[in-house]
Enzyme design. Structure first.
Site, PDB file in Angstrom:
ATOM      1  N   THR A  86       0.871  -1.177   0.000  1.00 11.12           N
ATOM      2  CA  THR A  86       0.000   0.000   0.000  1.00 11.12           C
ATOM      3  C   THR A  86       0.911   1.231   0.000  1.00 11.12           C
ATOM      4  O   THR A  86       0.977   1.951   0.991  1.00 11.12           O
ATOM      5  CB  THR A  86      -0.922   0.005   1.242  1.00 11.12           C
ATOM      6  OG1 THR A  86      -0.134  -0.300   2.415  1.00 11.12           O
ATOM      7  CG2 THR A  86      -2.030  -1.013   1.121  1.00 11.12           C
ATOM      8  N   THR A 122      -1.397  -2.832   5.481  1.00 10.58           N
ATOM      9  CA  THR A 122      -1.817  -1.679   6.276  1.00 10.58           C
ATOM     10  C   THR A 122      -2.737  -0.823   5.411  1.00 10.58           C
ATOM     11  O   THR A 122      -2.298  -0.294   4.381  1.00 10.58           O
ATOM     12  CB  THR A 122      -0.578  -0.870   6.720  1.00 10.58           C
ATOM     13  OG1 THR A 122       0.275  -1.746   7.453  1.00 10.58           O
ATOM     14  CG2 THR A 122      -0.955   0.322   7.580  1.00 10.58           C
ATOM     15  N   PHE A 152       2.139  -6.620  12.679  1.00 15.90           N
ATOM     16  CA  PHE A 152       3.020  -5.784  13.501  1.00 15.90           C
ATOM     17  C   PHE A 152       4.466  -6.252  13.493  1.00 15.90           C
ATOM     18  O   PHE A 152       5.276  -5.764  14.272  1.00 15.90           O
ATOM     19  CB  PHE A 152       2.502  -5.750  14.950  1.00 15.90           C
ATOM     20  CG  PHE A 152       1.126  -5.147  15.067  1.00 15.90           C
ATOM     21  CD1 PHE A 152       0.945  -3.771  15.011  1.00 15.90           C
ATOM     22  CD2 PHE A 152       0.013  -5.955  15.184  1.00 15.90           C
ATOM     23  CE1 PHE A 152      -0.329  -3.208  15.091  1.00 15.90           C
ATOM     24  CE2 PHE A 152      -1.258  -5.406  15.268  1.00 15.90           C
ATOM     25  CZ  PHE A 152      -1.437  -4.031  15.221  1.00 15.90           C
ATOM     26  N   PHE A 251      12.899   2.477  21.460  1.00 19.34           N
ATOM     27  CA  PHE A 251      12.710   3.599  20.528  1.00 19.34           C
ATOM     28  C   PHE A 251      13.221   4.917  21.099  1.00 19.34           C
ATOM     29  O   PHE A 251      12.663   5.971  20.855  1.00 19.34           O
ATOM     30  CB  PHE A 251      11.233   3.710  20.099  1.00 19.34           C
ATOM     31  CG  PHE A 251      10.906   2.764  18.981  1.00 19.34           C
ATOM     32  CD1 PHE A 251      10.874   1.407  19.199  1.00 19.34           C
ATOM     33  CD2 PHE A 251      10.676   3.235  17.696  1.00 19.34           C
ATOM     34  CE1 PHE A 251      10.624   0.517  18.175  1.00 19.34           C
ATOM     35  CE2 PHE A 251      10.423   2.359  16.655  1.00 19.34           C
ATOM     36  CZ  PHE A 251      10.395   0.992  16.903  1.00 19.34           C
ATOM     37  N   GLY A 259      12.790   5.822   8.999  1.00 21.51           N
ATOM     38  CA  GLY A 259      12.634   5.532   7.572  1.00 21.51           C
ATOM     39  C   GLY A 259      11.993   4.180   7.386  1.00 21.51           C
ATOM     40  O   GLY A 259      11.281   3.687   8.264  1.00 21.51           O
ATOM     41  N   CYS A 262       7.466   1.590   6.208  1.00 20.67           N
ATOM     42  CA  CYS A 262       6.237   1.753   7.003  1.00 20.67           C
ATOM     43  C   CYS A 262       6.065   3.140   7.635  1.00 20.67           C
ATOM     44  O   CYS A 262       5.074   3.811   7.365  1.00 20.67           O
ATOM     45  CB  CYS A 262       6.172   0.682   8.081  1.00 20.67           C
ATOM     46  SG  CYS A 262       5.890  -0.958   7.392  1.00 20.67           S
ATOM     47  N   LYS A 322      17.475   0.043   8.432  1.00 23.48           N
ATOM     48  CA  LYS A 322      17.928  -0.372   9.766  1.00 23.48           C
ATOM     49  C   LYS A 322      18.729  -1.654   9.599  1.00 23.48           C
ATOM     50  O   LYS A 322      18.740  -2.243   8.506  1.00 23.48           O
ATOM     51  CB  LYS A 322      16.749  -0.574  10.710  1.00 23.48           C
ATOM     52  CG  LYS A 322      15.818  -1.700  10.305  1.00 23.48           C
ATOM     53  CD  LYS A 322      14.777  -1.897  11.389  1.00 23.48           C
ATOM     54  CE  LYS A 322      13.965  -3.127  11.179  1.00 23.48           C
ATOM     55  NZ  LYS A 322      13.064  -3.417  12.257  1.00 23.48           N
TER      56      LYS A 322
HETATM   57  P1  NAD Z   1       6.176  -5.782  -0.611  1.00 21.00           P
HETATM   58  O1  NAD Z   1       6.193  -4.703  -1.616  1.00 21.00           O
HETATM   59  O2  NAD Z   1       7.444  -6.314  -0.050  1.00 21.00           O
HETATM   60  O3  NAD Z   1       5.363  -7.029  -1.181  1.00 21.00           O
HETATM   61  C1  NAD Z   1       4.128  -6.940  -1.830  1.00 21.00           C
HETATM   62  C2  NAD Z   1       4.027  -8.100  -2.809  1.00 21.00           C
HETATM   63  O4  NAD Z   1       2.690  -8.148  -3.327  1.00 21.00           O
HETATM   64  C3  NAD Z   1       4.935  -7.986  -4.031  1.00 21.00           C
HETATM   65  O5  NAD Z   1       5.717  -9.165  -4.152  1.00 21.00           O
HETATM   66  C4  NAD Z   1       3.973  -7.824  -5.229  1.00 21.00           C
HETATM   67  O6  NAD Z   1       4.452  -8.417  -6.403  1.00 21.00           O
HETATM   68  C5  NAD Z   1       2.745  -8.539  -4.697  1.00 21.00           C
HETATM   69  N1  NAD Z   1       1.473  -8.146  -5.336  1.00 21.00           N
HETATM   70  C6  NAD Z   1       0.976  -6.912  -5.542  1.00 21.00           C
HETATM   71  N2  NAD Z   1      -0.244  -6.987  -6.102  1.00 21.00           N
HETATM   72  C7  NAD Z   1      -0.531  -8.297  -6.267  1.00 21.00           C
HETATM   73  C8  NAD Z   1      -1.650  -9.003  -6.785  1.00 21.00           C
HETATM   74  N3  NAD Z   1      -2.743  -8.394  -7.238  1.00 21.00           N
HETATM   75  N4  NAD Z   1      -1.578 -10.350  -6.842  1.00 21.00           N
HETATM   76  C9  NAD Z   1      -0.497 -11.009  -6.379  1.00 21.00           C
HETATM   77  N5  NAD Z   1       0.586 -10.380  -5.845  1.00 21.00           N
HETATM   78  C10 NAD Z   1       0.573  -9.041  -5.785  1.00 21.00           C
HETATM   79  O7  NAD Z   1       5.262  -5.232   0.587  1.00 21.00           O
HETATM   80  P2  NAD Z   1       5.432  -5.499   2.162  1.00 21.00           P
HETATM   81  O8  NAD Z   1       6.571  -4.731   2.708  1.00 21.00           O
HETATM   82  O9  NAD Z   1       5.337  -6.953   2.405  1.00 21.00           O
HETATM   83  O10 NAD Z   1       4.109  -4.803   2.710  1.00 21.00           O
HETATM   84  C11 NAD Z   1       2.831  -5.335   2.444  1.00 21.00           C
HETATM   85  C12 NAD Z   1       1.825  -4.616   3.306  1.00 21.00           C
HETATM   86  O11 NAD Z   1       2.060  -4.918   4.694  1.00 21.00           O
HETATM   87  C13 NAD Z   1       1.860  -3.098   3.208  1.00 21.00           C
HETATM   88  O12 NAD Z   1       0.555  -2.592   3.331  1.00 21.00           O
HETATM   89  C14 NAD Z   1       2.686  -2.686   4.411  1.00 21.00           C
HETATM   90  O13 NAD Z   1       2.393  -1.396   4.856  1.00 21.00           O
HETATM   91  C15 NAD Z   1       2.254  -3.716   5.427  1.00 21.00           C
HETATM   92  N6  NAD Z   1       3.247  -3.984   6.475  1.00 21.00           N
HETATM   93  C16 NAD Z   1       4.563  -4.090   6.143  1.00 21.00           C
HETATM   94  C17 NAD Z   1       5.487  -4.379   7.135  1.00 21.00           C
HETATM   95  C18 NAD Z   1       6.952  -4.489   6.812  1.00 21.00           C
HETATM   96  O14 NAD Z   1       7.748  -4.615   7.743  1.00 21.00           O
HETATM   97  N7  NAD Z   1       7.360  -4.457   5.544  1.00 21.00           N
HETATM   98  C19 NAD Z   1       5.076  -4.567   8.470  1.00 21.00           C
HETATM   99  C20 NAD Z   1       3.719  -4.474   8.754  1.00 21.00           C
HETATM  100  C21 NAD Z   1       2.819  -4.180   7.755  1.00 21.00           C
END
Ligand code: NAD
Length: 432
Positions: A86, A122, A152, A251, A259, A262, A322
């Site tokens: 997102t 998220t 989380f 924290f 950064g 998120c 990080k």
């Molecule tokens: P990311 O970009 O690492 O991974 C997203 C994946 O989704 C990609 O591999 C992409 O190819 C795939 N994708 C997108 N659209 C698709 C579809 N229609 N069909 C199939 N696959 C699809 O993202 P992330 O860092 O894992 O974050 C995902 C969500 O979780 C976000 O909303 C983020 O805010 C939230 N989040 C992330 C973290 C974190 O530490 N990265 C922690 C908590 C919450």
């Protein structure tokens, strides 16, 4: 249970592997063909400690599989977890929902029995309602519930956090969905708080938590600025503050600004949502502005230490946002390097895990060192931008032996200041 996970990124992949380890039958779906090909072979597509071993183990015992096909992935699922990105909208900075909406529309076509659709992504408040309408519109016969299941986990500790969550928040009013999720989280009942709340409260909890953590980081960074001027020591101040159980000691590490994928995105999205709802969130607004300015200020401070030198060379340790991850998205290091490049500085960098991702963002605008012990050769200043243990534990003398000028700027306060000073270095840190 049969669990389908859409998105194999930093959230989807560790979650899928963790669920498989718990004994569920997991199928992970991603659009990216090359990612799925690699994952099928047991190759991890992102770095998380312990992930590769668990992936291989569960592939071998047939508990996890991977596909590009939504049809194959959704078939017979009891639960579908949406874990797609997102990202911030480039102009408004609100959460861009195009991936979530696309995933909901695509999955809807393949629902043929009662299924719980849970958002791990998220997502702004009210997204559960939007997903519900999208699915009903696409497949009017579908039987389903949409649940908010915010994630989380901390990047760098994703596997550990999957098995040891502080809390599990489940946003739903549906008794059928509650029954499915109670079963799913049975292994966690004795070690984590499981909290059932309204879907909109659950969506808000995620943003409110991330925004609060971002504020805490920004607060200690501002206190560090104060300490620099007031001749106090931020490390002593943070330690003294952290002993108050109402404040807590986490924290409270000053640094170059928050950064990652998120905090910057979620504070901006929260700010946007508040404006939409006619509410002023002045603290979050101040943190967003202050955090953006901080990275520019740090870059200026670095430049001020070397601008008397002819064609100065900068050595950078740390590119990821990080330690413990390969993720460079919105890394303060990237933004500080961008600022330094505006002054046409010659930069050589090293990071234990982030070189590939940094290279995709920075290309050949900087040089990349082979290892920690060659990064600072001929440099005029060594800048620490990420708090990797490898840097804390390095043989500092060996790192800095071939430097041209003796300057260290440690934005994470992790190196041995005494040793650096003993070796004749000017050692700058944050908040001292
Ligand atoms: P990311 O970009 O690492 O991974 C997203 C994946 O989704 C990609 O591999 C992409 O190819 C795939 N994708 C997108 N659209 C698709 C579809 N229609 N069909 C199939 N696959 C699809 O993202 P992330 O860092 O894992 O974050 C995902 C969500 O979780 C976000 O909303 C983020 O805010 C939230 N989040 C992330 C973290 C974190 O530490 N990265 C922690 C908590 C919450």
């Amino acid at each position: 249970m049969k669990i389908s996970i859409i998105g194999t990124g930093y959230v989807g992949l560790p979650t899928g592997v963790g669920m498989a380890e718990l004994g569920h039958q997991v199928i992970c779906i991603d659009r990216e063909i090359s990612k799925i090909e690699r994952l099928k072979k047991g190759e991890i597509t992102l770095f998380e400690d312990g992930l590769e071993e668990l992936l291989k183990k569960n592939l071998e015992r047939g508990k996890i599989s991977f596909t590009n096909s939504m049809k194959e992935g959704i078939a017979d699922a009891d639960i579908v977890l949406i874990a797609v990105g997102t990202p911030p909208h480039p102009v408004t900075k609100e959460a861009d929902m195009k991936y979530v909406h696309a995933a909901a529309t695509e999955l809807a076509q393949h629902l043929d029995k009662y299924t719980v659709i849970a958002t791990k992504s998220t997502v702004p408040v009210g997204t559960g309602d939007d997903i519900e309408s999208l699915i009903s519109k696409t497949n009017p016969n579908a039987k389903f519930d949409v649940v908010s299941l915010p994630e989380f986990l901390r990047e760098g500790f994703a596997v550990h956090d999957f098995f040891n969550p502080d809390r599990i928040i489940i946003g739903t009013d549906s008794d059928s969905a509650k029954a499915v999720l109670t079963e799913l989280y049975k292994p966690f009942v004795d070690k984590s708080e499981i909290l059932f709340v309204k879907r909109r409260s659950s969506e808000t909890i995620k943003y409110a938590s991330n925004a609060f953590l971002a504020l805490k980081i920004h607060y200690i960074n501002e206190m560090a600025d104060f300490c620099e001027k007031a001749n106090a020591d931020i490390e002593e101040v943070a330690k003294g503050m952290g002993l108050d159980s109402r404040i807590g000691n986490k924290f409270l590490n000053p640094g170059p600004g928050y950064g990652g994928s998120c905090f910057p995105k979620d504070t901006n999205a929260m700010h946007f949502m508040a404006k939409q709802n006619g509410v002023e969130l002045t603290l979050i607004e101040a943190a967003i502005r202050g955090n953006e300015k901080r990275k520019k200020d740090i870059a200026q401070k670095i430049i001020s230490k070397i601008n008397h030198i002819n064609s100065p060379k900068v050595a950078v340790l740390g590119l990821t946002f990080k330690g413990g991850t390969d993720d460079c998205r919105e890394s303060p290091a990237m933004e500080i390097i961008d600022e330094l490049l505006k002054h046409e500085l010659d930069i050589t960098a090293y990071d234990p895990k982030g070189m590939k991702n940094a290279n995709e963002l920075l290309g050949d605008k900087i040089n990349y060192a082979e290892d920690i012990y060659s990064v600072a050769n001929d440099a005029d200043i060594l800048v620490i931008l990420t708090e990797w243990d490898d840097f804390k534990n390095c043989d500092l003398q060996k790192v800095i032996i071939n430097m041209r000028n003796k300057n260290i700027f440690d934005t994470r306060n992790i190196l041995n200041a005494e040793l650096a000073e003993k070796l004749g270095f000017s050692y700058y840190k944050i908040g001292k």
